[in-house]
Motif scaffolding. Structure first.
Motif, short mmCIF file in Angstrom:
data_model
loop_
_atom_site.label_atom_id
_atom_site.label_comp_id
_atom_site.label_asym_id
_atom_site.label_seq_id
_atom_site.Cartn_x
_atom_site.Cartn_y
_atom_site.Cartn_z
N VAL A 79 0.84 -1.20 0.00
CA VAL A 79 0.00 0.00 0.00
C VAL A 79 0.88 1.25 0.00
O VAL A 79 0.62 2.22 -0.73
CB VAL A 79 -0.93 0.00 1.23
CG1 VAL A 79 -1.88 1.20 1.17
CG2 VAL A 79 -1.73 -1.29 1.31
N THR A 83 0.84 4.60 -2.59
CA THR A 83 0.62 5.99 -2.18
C THR A 83 1.87 6.84 -2.38
O THR A 83 1.78 8.04 -2.65
CB THR A 83 0.18 6.06 -0.71
OG1 THR A 83 1.15 5.41 0.13
CG2 THR A 83 -1.17 5.36 -0.52
N PRO A 89 -4.76 3.54 -3.81
CA PRO A 89 -4.96 2.09 -3.77
C PRO A 89 -6.43 1.74 -3.61
O PRO A 89 -7.13 2.32 -2.77
CB PRO A 89 -4.14 1.66 -2.55
CG PRO A 89 -4.07 2.86 -1.68
CD PRO A 89 -4.16 4.06 -2.57
N PHE A 91 -8.75 -1.51 -2.78
CA PHE A 91 -8.61 -2.86 -2.27
C PHE A 91 -9.67 -3.79 -2.86
O PHE A 91 -10.86 -3.45 -2.91
CB PHE A 91 -8.70 -2.86 -0.75
CG PHE A 91 -7.62 -2.02 -0.11
CD1 PHE A 91 -6.29 -2.28 -0.35
CD2 PHE A 91 -7.96 -0.97 0.74
CE1 PHE A 91 -5.29 -1.50 0.23
CE2 PHE A 91 -6.97 -0.20 1.33
CZ PHE A 91 -5.63 -0.46 1.07
N ALA A 310 -5.55 -5.21 4.59
CA ALA A 310 -5.14 -3.81 4.47
C ALA A 310 -6.28 -2.84 4.73
O ALA A 310 -6.06 -1.77 5.31
CB ALA A 310 -4.54 -3.57 3.08
N CYS A 316 -4.53 2.73 6.95
CA CYS A 316 -5.24 2.83 5.66
C CYS A 316 -6.61 3.46 5.78
O CYS A 316 -7.33 3.57 4.77
CB CYS A 316 -5.38 1.44 5.03
SG CYS A 316 -3.82 0.68 4.56
#
Length: 366
Positions: A79, A83, A89, A91, A310, A316
């Protein structure tokens, strides 16, 4: 001469050659050897596996405003690379059988801003990679493999990290081939290779459409002594992969059949590298069980390194992640037991005995 002595000899030889006027003779030699071993046109050595992922995305011209699809069942480092490139990102949930990314969810989350898919080969597994590659090609998306744990794994006879446009690897200690810290990326694309090489050296070298010093880059170069160590260990890649596979299979045999623990067998056509022995935990409170094993001396992804899906990771939450329930369950129930080249037969017996004891008494624990 012991393996350690030979490694120290390789390091001393590198130090004796320094200072090298070009500054990267060992790294250049490592790149040539990595490309030859993996059967690709280019290998670019960098300072870490995360740096390899970041550099790969930049090489694909991915940046602000772009979206990158990646599995929710991944480590935070993947991740961070997305970034760092300035991209967002997105998911993707796990497939219903827990093998890789769900293709239906991949398709549902592909938008006009989607530029790439990053499958992550946790525990050396390449579940669903070829189907994902076919989708990426049909959708016009870059496929960038996070193969940091998958040196030597294959799927359908193809080596992990060579299926997509770019494959990214780590050389951190504990990996199949390591040098303490470092990484590399593989590609057959000349343009991607030149962009990657330019980016990891502050864009001091030119790339197609971008003359030297025309863009900002990073200092992601691999230090020469580390490159020398990586070259030394690369010579034993096949033997190292064979040893890890043997260790994993031996551990499965020693643990045997235990209610609530199910070996996560590879999909047909997949041959994992044995990076970790992998089970699905169907006991109550599976994360607590993995934590208990870690406390008892059995290193594993969830209990020792606190792996979690994540989209549930505290770091996140500012990304407004969608819920990925199957990925969360897959990670929570994952028992990936860490193996090392130096793991002995006695170590395997100790690990197996601990797993059996804790699993057989777990229902009694409150």
């Amino acid at each position: 001469m012991t393996t350690t002595a030979r490694a120290l000899g390789a390091l001393k030889a590198s130090l004796d050659r320094m200072p090298d006027p070009a500054g990267r003779a060992e790294a250049a030699a490592l790149e040539a050897e990595l490309a030859a071993v993996h059967g690709v046109r280019h290998a670019i050595a960098v300072s870490s596996g995360t740096a390899a992922l970041h550099t790969a995305l930049v090489a694909c011209n991915i940046g602000p405003g772009d979206e990158v699809l990646l599995p929710a069942a991944t480590v935070i480092m993947t991740v961070s690379a997305v970034t760092a490139a300035g991209a967002h990102p997105v998911f993707v949930d796990a497939s219903r059988d827990g093998r890789g990314m769900d293709l239906a969810d991949v398709a549902a989350k592909t938008t006009e801003r989607t530029r790439a898919i990053v499958p992550v080969h946790l525990a050396g597994r390449t579940d669903g990679l070829l189907d994902l590659a076919a989708y990426a090609q049909s959708a016009g998306l870059h496929l960038v493999e996070d193969a940091c744990q998958a040196q030597g794994s294959t799927t359908g006879g193809r080596v992990a990290g060579t299926v997509g446009a770019i494959g990214c690897f780590s050389l951190k200690d504990g990996k199949i081939i390591s040098c303490g810290e470092g990484g590399y990326l593989l590609t057959d694309d000349d343009t991607f290779a030149e962009r990657a090489a330019a980016y990891r050296m502050h864009w001091l070298t030119p790339a197609p459409g971008a003359p030297a010093a025309s863009r900002r880059g990073m200092n992601y170069r691999l230090a020469e002594p580390l490159a020398a160590l990586a070259r030394h260990h690369l010579k034993g890649l096949d033997q190292a992969v064979t040893r890890r596979r043997e260790q994993a299979h031996r551990l499965y045999d020693l643990v045997g059949e235990i209610p609530g623990l199910n070996v996560h067998a590879p999909a047909p056509g997949d041959v994992p590298n044995g990076y970790s022995a992998l089970w699905r935990v169907d006991l109550d409170r599976p994360r607590d069980f993995s934590t208990r094993l870690a406390e008892a001396g059995v290193a594993n992804s969830v209990g020792t390194y606190r792996l979690r899906a994540a989209h549930q990771h505290p770091a996140c939450q500012d990304l407004s992640p969608a819920d990925c329930p199957r990925a969360a369950q897959a990670v929570d129930r994952m028992l990936a037991v860490t193996l090392q080249q130096q793991t002995t037969e006695a170590d395997l017996h100790r690990i197996a005995e601990t797993i059996r004891r804790e699993a057989e008494t777990w229902t009694e624990v409150r």
